[in-house]
Each structure stands twice: as C-alpha cells, then as structure tokens.
Design a protein around this motif. Structure first.
Motif, mmCIF file in Angstrom:
data_model
loop_
_atom_site.group_PDB
_atom_site.id
_atom_site.type_symbol
_atom_site.label_atom_id
_atom_site.label_comp_id
_atom_site.label_asym_id
_atom_site.label_seq_id
_atom_site.Cartn_x
_atom_site.Cartn_y
_atom_site.Cartn_z
ATOM 1 N N LEU A 179 -7.780 -4.080 -1.323
ATOM 2 C CA LEU A 179 -8.764 -3.884 -0.139
ATOM 3 C C LEU A 179 -8.049 -4.117 1.311
ATOM 4 O O LEU A 179 -8.841 -4.199 2.252
ATOM 5 C CB LEU A 179 -9.572 -5.088 -0.492
ATOM 6 C CG LEU A 179 -10.692 -4.731 -1.595
ATOM 7 C CD1 LEU A 179 -11.310 -6.076 -1.757
ATOM 8 C CD2 LEU A 179 -11.450 -3.605 -1.422
ATOM 9 N N GLY A 180 -6.528 -4.266 1.372
ATOM 10 C CA GLY A 180 -5.883 -4.188 2.635
ATOM 11 C C GLY A 180 -5.831 -5.687 3.220
ATOM 12 O O GLY A 180 -5.447 -5.795 4.288
ATOM 13 N N PHE A 181 -5.908 -6.666 2.571
ATOM 14 C CA PHE A 181 -5.821 -7.938 2.797
ATOM 15 C C PHE A 181 -4.297 -8.266 2.932
ATOM 16 O O PHE A 181 -3.923 -9.469 4.100
ATOM 17 C CB PHE A 181 -6.288 -9.092 1.893
ATOM 18 C CG PHE A 181 -7.916 -9.140 2.155
ATOM 19 C CD1 PHE A 181 -8.371 -9.993 2.973
ATOM 20 C CD2 PHE A 181 -8.756 -8.337 1.629
ATOM 21 C CE1 PHE A 181 -9.881 -10.259 3.118
ATOM 22 C CE2 PHE A 181 -10.048 -8.382 1.619
ATOM 23 C CZ PHE A 181 -10.474 -9.367 2.450
ATOM 24 N N LEU A 198 0.820 -12.190 3.415
ATOM 25 C CA LEU A 198 0.999 -12.338 2.023
ATOM 26 C C LEU A 198 -0.414 -12.888 1.291
ATOM 27 O O LEU A 198 -0.925 -13.849 1.894
ATOM 28 C CB LEU A 198 2.184 -13.311 1.636
ATOM 29 C CG LEU A 198 3.460 -12.512 2.028
ATOM 30 C CD1 LEU A 198 4.586 -13.605 1.382
ATOM 31 C CD2 LEU A 198 3.691 -11.392 1.306
ATOM 32 N N ILE A 199 -0.723 -12.269 0.324
ATOM 33 C CA ILE A 199 -1.900 -12.925 -0.516
ATOM 34 C C ILE A 199 -1.110 -13.917 -1.487
ATOM 35 O O ILE A 199 -0.045 -13.124 -2.159
ATOM 36 C CB ILE A 199 -2.632 -11.693 -1.178
ATOM 37 C CG1 ILE A 199 -3.183 -10.836 -0.300
ATOM 38 C CG2 ILE A 199 -3.761 -12.184 -2.177
ATOM 39 C CD1 ILE A 199 -3.649 -9.474 -0.663
ATOM 40 N N PRO A 246 0.837 -1.207 0.044
ATOM 41 C CA PRO A 246 0.074 0.118 -0.127
ATOM 42 C C PRO A 246 0.817 1.161 -0.103
ATOM 43 O O PRO A 246 1.840 1.157 0.441
ATOM 44 C CB PRO A 246 -0.868 -0.227 1.247
ATOM 45 C CG PRO A 246 -0.651 -1.387 1.666
ATOM 46 C CD PRO A 246 0.663 -1.922 1.137
ATOM 47 N N ARG A 247 0.434 2.223 -0.657
ATOM 48 C CA ARG A 247 1.171 3.588 -0.403
ATOM 49 C C ARG A 247 0.998 3.836 1.064
ATOM 50 O O ARG A 247 0.039 3.640 1.715
ATOM 51 C CB ARG A 247 0.431 4.662 -1.228
ATOM 52 C CG ARG A 247 0.181 4.683 -2.705
ATOM 53 C CD ARG A 247 -0.270 5.720 -3.440
ATOM 54 N NE ARG A 247 -0.137 5.673 -4.839
ATOM 55 C CZ ARG A 247 0.776 5.549 -5.545
ATOM 56 N NH1 ARG A 247 1.816 6.028 -5.248
ATOM 57 N NH2 ARG A 247 0.693 5.669 -6.995
ATOM 58 N N GLY A 248 2.409 4.584 1.387
ATOM 59 C CA GLY A 248 2.514 4.923 2.611
ATOM 60 C C GLY A 248 3.296 3.868 3.379
ATOM 61 O O GLY A 248 3.761 3.788 4.422
ATOM 62 N N HIS A 249 3.319 2.527 3.022
ATOM 63 C CA HIS A 249 4.155 1.674 3.534
ATOM 64 C C HIS A 249 5.584 1.725 3.711
ATOM 65 O O HIS A 249 6.019 2.476 2.664
ATOM 66 C CB HIS A 249 3.791 0.115 2.722
ATOM 67 C CG HIS A 249 4.331 -1.245 3.365
ATOM 68 N ND1 HIS A 249 5.863 -1.415 3.408
ATOM 69 C CD2 HIS A 249 3.626 -2.038 4.130
ATOM 70 C CE1 HIS A 249 5.986 -2.590 3.985
ATOM 71 N NE2 HIS A 249 4.654 -3.164 4.543
ATOM 72 N N GLY A 276 -3.592 3.269 -5.230
ATOM 73 C CA GLY A 276 -3.323 3.132 -3.740
ATOM 74 C C GLY A 276 -2.236 1.965 -3.580
ATOM 75 O O GLY A 276 -2.316 1.684 -2.333
ATOM 76 N N LEU A 277 -1.746 1.310 -4.577
ATOM 77 C CA LEU A 277 -0.729 0.404 -4.274
ATOM 78 C C LEU A 277 0.647 0.828 -4.943
ATOM 79 O O LEU A 277 0.591 1.600 -6.232
ATOM 80 C CB LEU A 277 -1.058 -1.147 -4.833
ATOM 81 C CG LEU A 277 -2.317 -1.370 -4.211
ATOM 82 C CD1 LEU A 277 -2.721 -3.000 -5.032
ATOM 83 C CD2 LEU A 277 -2.182 -1.898 -2.771
#
Length: 301
Positions: free
Chosen positions: A240-242, A198-199, A177-180, A256-257
């Motif tokens: 989605l933040g998983f 991890l997905i 995610p952005r901001g990571h 967003g990624l």
C-alpha cells in the motif's frame, strides 16, 4: 519428578483443579472456572501440596508464582487432563481419538509447514492435529508447560530443558516497490536502508530488536513508518506504499513488490523441539519426521 511422576496418593480431581489454578495463578478466577468455592480450591491445592510434600506456589509481592515443583506438577496435571478429555471424546465418538499438539508462529504455518502438515494429515490413521499460533517465547513456554507436545521456532541457543532438531534455515529479504532504485541489485546491504521509512514489528519483538541493533552497528539512521505485527500485515502495508520492509525469505511476495536478499542479517535456524524429559510418543514422532522431511520444501516453490 517427571511427566510420569509417581504420586499415587493424589487424585485426578485435585490434579485437574491444580491444572486450572496453574494457568490462572488466581484462586478466585480458578474457583469460578471450576464451579467450586474458593475455600474448596484452597483445600484441594493444600492437600496436593501435603501429599507431594513440597510447596507448589509462592507469593512474590502481590502475585503468585509456581515453584519449580509446582511447574512439574502442573505439566503432569495438564497431560492427565488432556488425556482424560481425549479419552472421553473417543468414547463419545465410539473410537480412540489421539491428538498431536503443535505450537508455531503464523508465518511458520503459512510459509514453512503447509506441505508437511498436509502429508501428515493425509496419511492413513493419522491422529487429530491441534495447532496453536504462538510466537517464539510462547511456543517454548507451551512446550515446557505441557500445553503442546511440539514447538517450532527459531531458537538460536537451545535451552537445556528442550530437545531440538534443526528444521530449516531462512534468510531475510528487503521488500521494495517495483521501480525502486534497489530493484536492479542482486543483493541489498544494511547501509542501503539509510534514511529509509521502514515497516517494522512493534518495539520489543525479536525481529524489530535485531534489525535495530544491526542497523545501529552500521551507523544507519532509519525511521519506522508503521508498526505491524506479522509478515502478512507488513507486506500488505508495503504493497500500500507505507514504506520498505524486511521479512523472512520464505514469505510470498505480493504483486507490485520485489524481494532482494539482504546481506548482513543472519539467517534464522528454525527448530522443531519438545521437552527433554518427555520423549515423543509414536504419533508425535511421526509428525516430527514429516516436518523434518519437508522442512526445506519452501525453497523449491
């Protein structure tokens, strides 16, 4: 014996029936699909075996398996059946309707092949394209069986019964995610995934297995937060933040990624391939040429 096998005493009806049987390896189901009785199908297959003077299938436990000769005959039969279907279709349309068949993964169609397929289809007098979505092993089998003329997949070692040409090389990226904390890095390392959620694809899928082996070699502990099959789904759930995910560098990264090149995960060499004993026809060669001409197009997006 090859795709142009000389079996003059056989007839098209027996071969077409065997093509159906070879796909199901079940006499009851094949007879139902062919709208004939099971004894009639047994007789057709037995007669075909006698004419070729070779066993076409064997029983292994409770299942039937094709012999090596049976595989060759099935491939020949499928080609004849496909040719006959195209011929009948062409007559109905009042014209010849050549078809070129291709098997590849969903990700390859979405991110690697669009430009080449568009150019090929847009050329004058182009044949009809039939695209099958298959993973690596399924694409290889589809080419071997004669179901398709060409396959595209990251082969690694090229099997002896295939002829392959390298299409492009695709690296891997870590998607966060952005901001990571890792977004400030130009590259990420496998050890950066320590403790990550991890997905990943389901167990047994090549990407999941290779990633697991690489992380284990680095003594990196990690947990699957979610299993999803396919780059699109993996990226959607990352959005989605998983959790974080690792995908091919050719993928389009959602808003967003951020994608960070991942060191330590080898690039995948995608190949375009056909059966070694079936040289490409003129139409198939045209498609191969179009694919190879635009194989690296994704790098310039």
């Amino acid at each position: 014996m090859d795709s142009q096998m000389d079996i003059p005493r056989t007839n098209l009806d027996a071969l077409q029936s065997f093509a159906v049987f070879a796909d199901t390896l079940n006499f009851s189901e094949s007879a139902r699909l062919l709208h004939i009785s099971q004894p009639a199908l047994h007789a057709k297959v037995r007669k075909l075996s006698e004419q070729i003077d070779a066993k076409l299938y064997v029983r292994v436990g409770g299942a039937l398996e094709l012999t090596a000769t049976g595989e060759q005959v099935a491939r020949h039969a499928r080609e004849l059946l496909a040719f006959n279907q195209r011929f009948v279709k062409g007559l109905a349309q009042g014209q010849d309707a050549p078809v070129v068949t291709l098997a590849a993964g969903e990700g390859a169609y979405l991110y690697l092949l669009g430009k080449a397929l568009s150019r090929f289809s847009g050329a004058g007098a182009s044949p009809h394209l039939q695209l099958l979505t298959r993973d690596r092993d399924e694409s290889i089998q589809a080419v071997r069986s004669g179901q398709v003329q060409l396959g595209i997949a990251p082969l690694g070692t090229v099997p002896a019964d295939l002829r392959a040409v390298r299409l492009t090389s695709v690296g891997q990226v870590l998607v966060v995610p952005r901001g990571h904390a890792l977004t400030s890095r130009k590259t990420a390392r496998l050890r950066d995934l320590k403790g990550a959620q991890l997905i990943v694809p389901p167990a047994g899928r090549p990407h999941r297995e290779l990633l697991g082996r690489l992380l284990q070699a680095e003594s990196v502990q990690w947990q699957p937060s979610l299993e999803a099959n396919g780059w699109e789904l993996m990226l959607r759930f990352a959005q989605l933040g998983f959790g974080l995910t690792v995908v091919n560098a050719c993928c389009h990264i959602p808003n967003g990624l951020v994608a960070i090149p991942l060191q330590g995960y080898p690039s995948l060499d995608y190949h375009v391939f056909h059966a070694a004993d079936r040289p490409p026809t003129a139409h198939v060669q045209r498609l191969m040429d179009a694919l190879l001409a635009h194989g690296d197009h994704w790098k310039t997006r």
